[in-house]
Design an enzyme around this catalytic site. Structure first.
Site, PDB file in Angstrom:
ATOM      1  CB  SER A 195       2.892   1.678  -0.356  1.00 27.57           C
ATOM      2  OG  SER A 195       4.078   1.492  -1.508  1.00 27.57           O
ATOM      3  CE1 TYR A 208      -0.610  -0.787  -3.605  1.00 29.48           C
ATOM      4  CE2 TYR A 208       1.365   0.504  -4.137  1.00 29.48           C
ATOM      5  CZ  TYR A 208       0.561  -0.422  -3.337  1.00 29.48           C
ATOM      6  OH  TYR A 208       1.240  -0.908  -2.374  1.00 29.48           O
TER       7      TYR A 208
END
Length: 319
Positions: A195, A208
């Site tokens: 990501s 995350y």
């Protein structure tokens, strides 16, 4: 100016001229090479490198029933790969499997497992036994419900375990299962979906962000180990894509549909070992990492997270 000063100036004039000329030439060559590289990736692409004839019959996709994972499964099936779909819900797996089989006419196989558990990999290994796997897409992932301070994350203890198991352990274990067969055939591609949040620290999405940074570093380290063995390993770092996970409902130029993103990303395989996968995202990645000072970027990301957090909590209170 004195005679001695003029002599010194004449003595250094020629070296300085040639230093400047060589520097300008070097910068011109670097700029031209960079421009050619950009055109090679985003205008020409890799042709049909990602195909069963060049990599192997089967493609394995984790988190394959929604969003980017589903788009990878569908696009790879359109390219002729037989597809192994791995996700949690057997009902969703059957739905996607039937759709791909009917639309693309390829073999499909499903494995229903919950990647938040760690005892699932013998089942996956059995399900993959005997398959010529050409592509592995490590896509499964979990994120926050909303941006939050680390100690205030609801059910923090279980959230840590789940995030590590899904975002990190799955990538390592799936690679452990699939890579040996690729090495035996000296071909194959492993696409690890990280990501943009793994490119730099993202406060209020701390766990995350850190887990996706792991995926990126794991991918780049693994590539250094096995590139000479004929294996393609790519770290994929998308910004926002219109999926349930990102909570983006309407696609725009900078927030594409999963299908548009995946079609663009697959054209970079074999050309970029670390990619944002989509030209507008590549521009965003360059701006945020090469142009913005780290302190300014961190402050902006923190402010954006606080704003999103406030809106979420206000909505929850009103609801």
């Amino acid at each position: 100016m004195s005679t001695s000063g003029e002599a010194v100036l004449r003595a250094v004039e020629a070296p300085l001229f040639w230093l400047g000329a060589l520097t300008a030439a070097w910068l011109s060559v670097c700029s031209a090479c960079r421009l050619l590289s950009v055109l090679r990736v985003w205008a020409l692409g890799n042709g049909r490198l990602v195909s069963p004839s060049k990599l192997g019959k089967w493609a394995v996709v984790t988190g394959a029933t929604d969003g980017i994972g589903k788009a990878y499964a569908e696009e790879l099936a359109r390219r002729g790969f037989a597809i192994v779909l791995i996700s949690r819900s057997q009902e969703k797996l059957d739905e996607v499997s039937n759709s791909i089989a009917s639309q693309c006419g390829v073999e499909t196989k499903t494995i229903a497992v919950d990647f938040s558990a760690t005892d699932i990999y013998p089942k996956i290994e059995d399900g993959l036994a005997g398959l010529e796997i050409g592509v592995l897409v490590n896509n499964v992932g979990v994120s926050y419900s909303y941006p939050e301070f680390f100690l205030n994350v609801p059910n923090l203890d279980s959230f840590i375990d789940t995030t590590v198991n899904v975002n990190i352990i799955s990538v390592c274990q799936m690679t452990r299962l699939v890579l040996p067969r690729m090495l035996d055939r000296k071909k194959g591609a492993i696409l690890n979906i990280s990501s943009a949040s793994g490119m730099y620290p993202v406060p209020l999405l701390t766990i995350y962000s850190a887990s996706k940074a792991f995926v990126d570093f794991f991918s780049r380290s693994l590539l250094a180990e096995y590139k000479s063995k004929g294996i393609i390993i790519q770290s994929v770092l998308p910004f926002f894509v219109a999926t349930k996970l990102s909570k983006v409902r309407r696609a725009t130029l900078d927030k594409p549909t999963p299908e548009r993103y995946v079609a663009a990303e697959l054209s970079t395989v074999g050309l970029q070992s670390q990619t944002n996968g989509y030209l507008p995202h590549a521009i965003m990645g360059w701006v945020t990492t090469a142009l913005l000072p780290a302190r300014l970027l961190n402050s902006y990301v923190m402010g954006m997270g606080l704003s999103q957090r406030a809106r979420y909590l206000k909505k929850q209170k009103q609801g």
